[in-house]
Design a protein around this motif. Structure first.
Motif, PDB file in Angstrom:
ATOM      1  N   PRO A 110      56.938  56.883  29.450  1.00  7.19           N
ATOM      2  CA  PRO A 110      56.219  56.225  30.544  1.00  7.19           C
ATOM      3  C   PRO A 110      56.608  56.874  31.875  1.00  7.19           C
ATOM      4  O   PRO A 110      57.800  57.062  32.156  1.00  7.19           O
ATOM      5  CB  PRO A 110      56.701  54.773  30.464  1.00  7.19           C
ATOM      6  CG  PRO A 110      57.218  54.611  29.069  1.00  7.19           C
ATOM      7  CD  PRO A 110      57.787  55.944  28.701  1.00  7.19           C
ATOM      8  N   ASN A 111      55.615  57.218  32.677  1.00 10.69           N
ATOM      9  CA  ASN A 111      55.922  57.793  33.990  1.00 10.69           C
ATOM     10  C   ASN A 111      56.115  56.670  35.020  1.00 10.69           C
ATOM     11  O   ASN A 111      56.067  55.488  34.685  1.00 10.69           O
ATOM     12  CB  ASN A 111      54.825  58.773  34.416  1.00 10.69           C
ATOM     13  CG  ASN A 111      53.442  58.134  34.478  1.00 10.69           C
ATOM     14  OD1 ASN A 111      53.318  56.944  34.781  1.00 10.69           O
ATOM     15  ND2 ASN A 111      52.405  58.921  34.207  1.00 10.69           N
ATOM     16  N   GLU A 112      56.319  57.035  36.261  1.00 10.28           N
ATOM     17  CA  GLU A 112      56.601  56.035  37.289  1.00 10.28           C
ATOM     18  C   GLU A 112      55.441  55.058  37.457  1.00 10.28           C
ATOM     19  O   GLU A 112      55.635  53.856  37.655  1.00 10.28           O
ATOM     20  CB  GLU A 112      56.917  56.724  38.621  1.00 10.28           C
ATOM     21  CG  GLU A 112      58.255  57.450  38.643  1.00 10.28           C
ATOM     22  CD  GLU A 112      59.432  56.510  38.401  1.00 10.28           C
ATOM     23  OE1 GLU A 112      59.429  55.387  38.943  1.00 10.28           O
ATOM     24  OE2 GLU A 112      60.345  56.897  37.649  1.00 10.28           O
ATOM     25  N   ASP A 122      53.580  39.627  32.446  1.00  8.63           N
ATOM     26  CA  ASP A 122      54.540  38.536  32.244  1.00  8.63           C
ATOM     27  C   ASP A 122      55.342  38.704  30.963  1.00  8.63           C
ATOM     28  O   ASP A 122      56.528  38.377  30.913  1.00  8.63           O
ATOM     29  CB  ASP A 122      53.785  37.189  32.181  1.00  8.63           C
ATOM     30  CG  ASP A 122      52.913  36.972  33.398  1.00  8.63           C
ATOM     31  OD1 ASP A 122      53.471  36.682  34.466  1.00  8.63           O
ATOM     32  OD2 ASP A 122      51.676  37.116  33.282  1.00  8.63           O
ATOM     33  N   ILE A 123      54.676  39.192  29.926  1.00  6.47           N
ATOM     34  CA  ILE A 123      55.298  39.355  28.613  1.00  6.47           C
ATOM     35  C   ILE A 123      55.138  40.801  28.180  1.00  6.47           C
ATOM     36  O   ILE A 123      54.041  41.360  28.248  1.00  6.47           O
ATOM     37  CB  ILE A 123      54.652  38.424  27.570  1.00  6.47           C
ATOM     38  CG1 ILE A 123      54.825  36.960  27.974  1.00  6.47           C
ATOM     39  CG2 ILE A 123      55.260  38.650  26.187  1.00  6.47           C
ATOM     40  CD1 ILE A 123      54.140  35.979  27.040  1.00  6.47           C
ATOM     41  N   ILE A 124      56.241  41.409  27.742  1.00  3.20           N
ATOM     42  CA  ILE A 124      56.233  42.815  27.333  1.00  3.20           C
ATOM     43  C   ILE A 124      56.745  42.911  25.902  1.00  3.20           C
ATOM     44  O   ILE A 124      57.815  42.387  25.578  1.00  3.20           O
ATOM     45  CB  ILE A 124      57.120  43.672  28.252  1.00  3.20           C
ATOM     46  CG1 ILE A 124      56.689  43.511  29.715  1.00  3.20           C
ATOM     47  CG2 ILE A 124      57.064  45.138  27.834  1.00  3.20           C
ATOM     48  CD1 ILE A 124      57.714  44.052  30.707  1.00  3.20           C
ATOM     49  N   HIS A 125      55.988  43.578  25.060  1.00  2.00           N
ATOM     50  CA  HIS A 125      56.394  43.826  23.676  1.00  2.00           C
ATOM     51  C   HIS A 125      56.734  45.301  23.527  1.00  2.00           C
ATOM     52  O   HIS A 125      56.012  46.177  24.006  1.00  2.00           O
ATOM     53  CB  HIS A 125      55.246  43.473  22.736  1.00  2.00           C
ATOM     54  CG  HIS A 125      55.520  43.751  21.268  1.00  2.00           C
ATOM     55  ND1 HIS A 125      55.708  45.015  20.759  1.00  2.00           N
ATOM     56  CD2 HIS A 125      55.633  42.895  20.216  1.00  2.00           C
ATOM     57  CE1 HIS A 125      55.934  44.928  19.450  1.00  2.00           C
ATOM     58  NE2 HIS A 125      55.880  43.653  19.104  1.00  2.00           N
ATOM     59  N   THR A 126      57.840  45.583  22.847  1.00  2.00           N
ATOM     60  CA  THR A 126      58.146  46.965  22.491  1.00  2.00           C
ATOM     61  C   THR A 126      58.877  46.980  21.161  1.00  2.00           C
ATOM     62  O   THR A 126      59.116  45.948  20.532  1.00  2.00           O
ATOM     63  CB  THR A 126      58.939  47.670  23.602  1.00  2.00           C
ATOM     64  OG1 THR A 126      58.865  49.089  23.405  1.00  2.00           O
ATOM     65  CG2 THR A 126      60.403  47.227  23.621  1.00  2.00           C
ATOM     66  N   LEU A 133      63.081  52.300  25.232  1.00  2.00           N
ATOM     67  CA  LEU A 133      64.299  51.497  25.126  1.00  2.00           C
ATOM     68  C   LEU A 133      65.124  51.508  26.410  1.00  2.00           C
ATOM     69  O   LEU A 133      65.744  50.503  26.760  1.00  2.00           O
ATOM     70  CB  LEU A 133      65.151  51.979  23.949  1.00  2.00           C
ATOM     71  CG  LEU A 133      64.525  51.774  22.569  1.00  2.00           C
ATOM     72  CD1 LEU A 133      65.395  52.401  21.488  1.00  2.00           C
ATOM     73  CD2 LEU A 133      64.308  50.295  22.287  1.00  2.00           C
ATOM     74  N   ASP A 134      65.117  52.620  27.127  1.00  2.00           N
ATOM     75  CA  ASP A 134      65.920  52.681  28.356  1.00  2.00           C
ATOM     76  C   ASP A 134      65.312  51.843  29.476  1.00  2.00           C
ATOM     77  O   ASP A 134      65.940  51.628  30.510  1.00  2.00           O
ATOM     78  CB  ASP A 134      66.093  54.125  28.810  1.00  2.00           C
ATOM     79  CG  ASP A 134      64.774  54.794  29.158  1.00  2.00           C
ATOM     80  OD1 ASP A 134      63.775  54.537  28.451  1.00  2.00           O
ATOM     81  OD2 ASP A 134      64.734  55.576  30.128  1.00  2.00           O
ATOM     82  N   LEU A 135      64.080  51.350  29.276  1.00  2.00           N
ATOM     83  CA  LEU A 135      63.433  50.505  30.281  1.00  2.00           C
ATOM     84  C   LEU A 135      63.738  49.026  30.073  1.00  2.00           C
ATOM     85  O   LEU A 135      63.415  48.200  30.935  1.00  2.00           O
ATOM     86  CB  LEU A 135      61.919  50.712  30.252  1.00  2.00           C
ATOM     87  CG  LEU A 135      61.427  52.136  30.506  1.00  2.00           C
ATOM     88  CD1 LEU A 135      59.902  52.164  30.493  1.00  2.00           C
ATOM     89  CD2 LEU A 135      61.966  52.672  31.823  1.00  2.00           C
ATOM     90  N   LEU A 136      64.364  48.669  28.962  1.00  6.21           N
ATOM     91  CA  LEU A 136      64.659  47.257  28.693  1.00  6.21           C
ATOM     92  C   LEU A 136      65.448  46.594  29.821  1.00  6.21           C
ATOM     93  O   LEU A 136      65.096  45.487  30.251  1.00  6.21           O
ATOM     94  CB  LEU A 136      65.399  47.114  27.363  1.00  6.21           C
ATOM     95  CG  LEU A 136      64.574  47.320  26.091  1.00  6.21           C
ATOM     96  CD1 LEU A 136      65.492  47.402  24.879  1.00  6.21           C
ATOM     97  CD2 LEU A 136      63.563  46.197  25.909  1.00  6.21           C
ATOM     98  N   PRO A 137      66.524  47.209  30.337  1.00  7.40           N
ATOM     99  CA  PRO A 137      67.250  46.571  31.442  1.00  7.40           C
ATOM    100  C   PRO A 137      66.373  46.344  32.670  1.00  7.40           C
ATOM    101  O   PRO A 137      66.493  45.317  33.352  1.00  7.40           O
ATOM    102  CB  PRO A 137      68.394  47.555  31.737  1.00  7.40           C
ATOM    103  CG  PRO A 137      68.595  48.293  30.453  1.00  7.40           C
ATOM    104  CD  PRO A 137      67.223  48.436  29.874  1.00  7.40           C
ATOM    105  N   ALA A 163      73.067  47.273  21.443  1.00 10.97           N
ATOM    106  CA  ALA A 163      72.966  47.682  22.846  1.00 10.97           C
ATOM    107  C   ALA A 163      71.680  47.172  23.487  1.00 10.97           C
ATOM    108  O   ALA A 163      71.586  47.112  24.722  1.00 10.97           O
ATOM    109  CB  ALA A 163      73.016  49.204  22.949  1.00 10.97           C
ATOM    110  N   HIS A 164      70.701  46.793  22.665  1.00 13.35           N
ATOM    111  CA  HIS A 164      69.404  46.368  23.196  1.00 13.35           C
ATOM    112  C   HIS A 164      69.222  44.854  23.208  1.00 13.35           C
ATOM    113  O   HIS A 164      68.475  44.330  24.044  1.00 13.35           O
ATOM    114  CB  HIS A 164      68.284  47.000  22.364  1.00 13.35           C
ATOM    115  CG  HIS A 164      68.392  48.479  22.211  1.00 13.35           C
ATOM    116  ND1 HIS A 164      68.603  49.326  23.279  1.00 13.35           N
ATOM    117  CD2 HIS A 164      68.355  49.273  21.107  1.00 13.35           C
ATOM    118  CE1 HIS A 164      68.663  50.568  22.843  1.00 13.35           C
ATOM    119  NE2 HIS A 164      68.520  50.565  21.532  1.00 13.35           N
TER     120      HIS A 164
END
Length: 270
Positions: A110-112, A122-126, A133-137, A163-164
């Motif tokens: 994903p880009n900026e 409101d709700i994000i599924h991955t 995964l690095d976008l979870l935080p 870690a997630h």
């Protein structure tokens, strides 16, 4: 169908085409895509943030998802092949994965602009395979509700799921048996951060833990099992719609079981 008031859901990460060459059929899919199609059909505004290739499958996937009501403005099209999973059916019912062709999904990030767009929801599924995964935080810190499908890999050291878990609100995992050891694991997962940890158990139903108690839910028997593909994704979608509607955990589990039952009664994964 009238859209659910104000709620926007995003399927971010993995998508591919499930291709049944022997019968000339393909479906746009991926854990989040299946989940999103169910939610869109239930009146939720859904977006897809992922990538397809400049090929026939990519064109057809964008067309199919747009027809389902998805916002595909961030379903990027890049040079190369759309990710494909070559499929077969065992005994006419159970799916068999023959070969995975990663295509453009292998190097997707994903880009900026995509990242900012995701945070409008409101709700994000991955899942574990969508390179998000690095976008979870980032999602967690922004106060978004994160739904994640860990499939059968939640205890696999290769995926370092512990870690997630702290950044996920609703963690879904797949197992075969309800055992004391499994309940210990589900409790451990929830204690790492999720509001609710859920283990689906195939034909044996599901269990969930919210930090206070375990909940159990049986399956809703299907009149006829036609194809088990999509059963888990539909359960998560039904559960998520229950969360959106403010239902309690048992009602969310029941909603998941009911939707899953309907899906396995048809060939399509949704």
């Amino acid at each position: 169908m009238e859209k659910t008031m104000g709620i926007k859901a995003c399927a971010a990460g993995f998508c591919c085409a499930d291709v049944y060459q022997s019968i000339g059929v393909f479906y746009p899919t991926g854990n989040g895509i299946d989940w999103g199609i169910h939610l869109a059909r239930m009146g939720v505004s859904v977006s897809a943030v992922s990538v397809v290739g400049k090929d026939e499958y990519g064109d057809k996937m964008r067309e199919a998802l747009a027809a389902e009501g998805f916002d595909i403005s961030h379903l990027r099209v890049e040079d190369g092949d759309t990710s494909v999973m070559l499929m077969a059916l065992k005994d006419g019912v159970d799916r068999v994965h023959l070969e995975a062709i990663d295509g453009v999904m292998e190097t997707y990030r994903p880009n900026e602009d995509d990242r900012a767009f995701i945070l409008e929801h409101d709700i994000i599924h991955t899942d574990l395979f969508g390179n998000c995964l690095d976008l979870l935080p980032e999602w967690h810190d922004a106060g978004r509700t994160v739904v994640m499908d860990f499939s059968v890999f939640s205890q696999d050291p290769e995926y370092a799921c512990e870690a997630h878990f702290p950044y996920v609100d609703y963690a879904f995992m797949s197992f075969e048996e309800d055992t004391p050891e499994l309940r210990d694991w589900v409790r451990h997962v929830q204690e790492l951060g999720p509001r609710v940890a859920v283990a689906t158990l195939g034909e044996k139903g599901s269990i969930a833990y919210d930090g206070e108690r375990f909940y159990e839910c049986g399956i809703v028997p299907a009149e006829k099992v036609v194809n088990t593909v999509g059963a888990g994704d539909s359960y998560i979608a039904g559960f998520t719609k229950g969360v959106i509607d403010g239902l309690d955990i048992p009602a969310c589990m029941k909603a998941g079981a009911e939707l899953s039952s309907r899906v396995i009664g048809s060939f399509e994964p949704y």
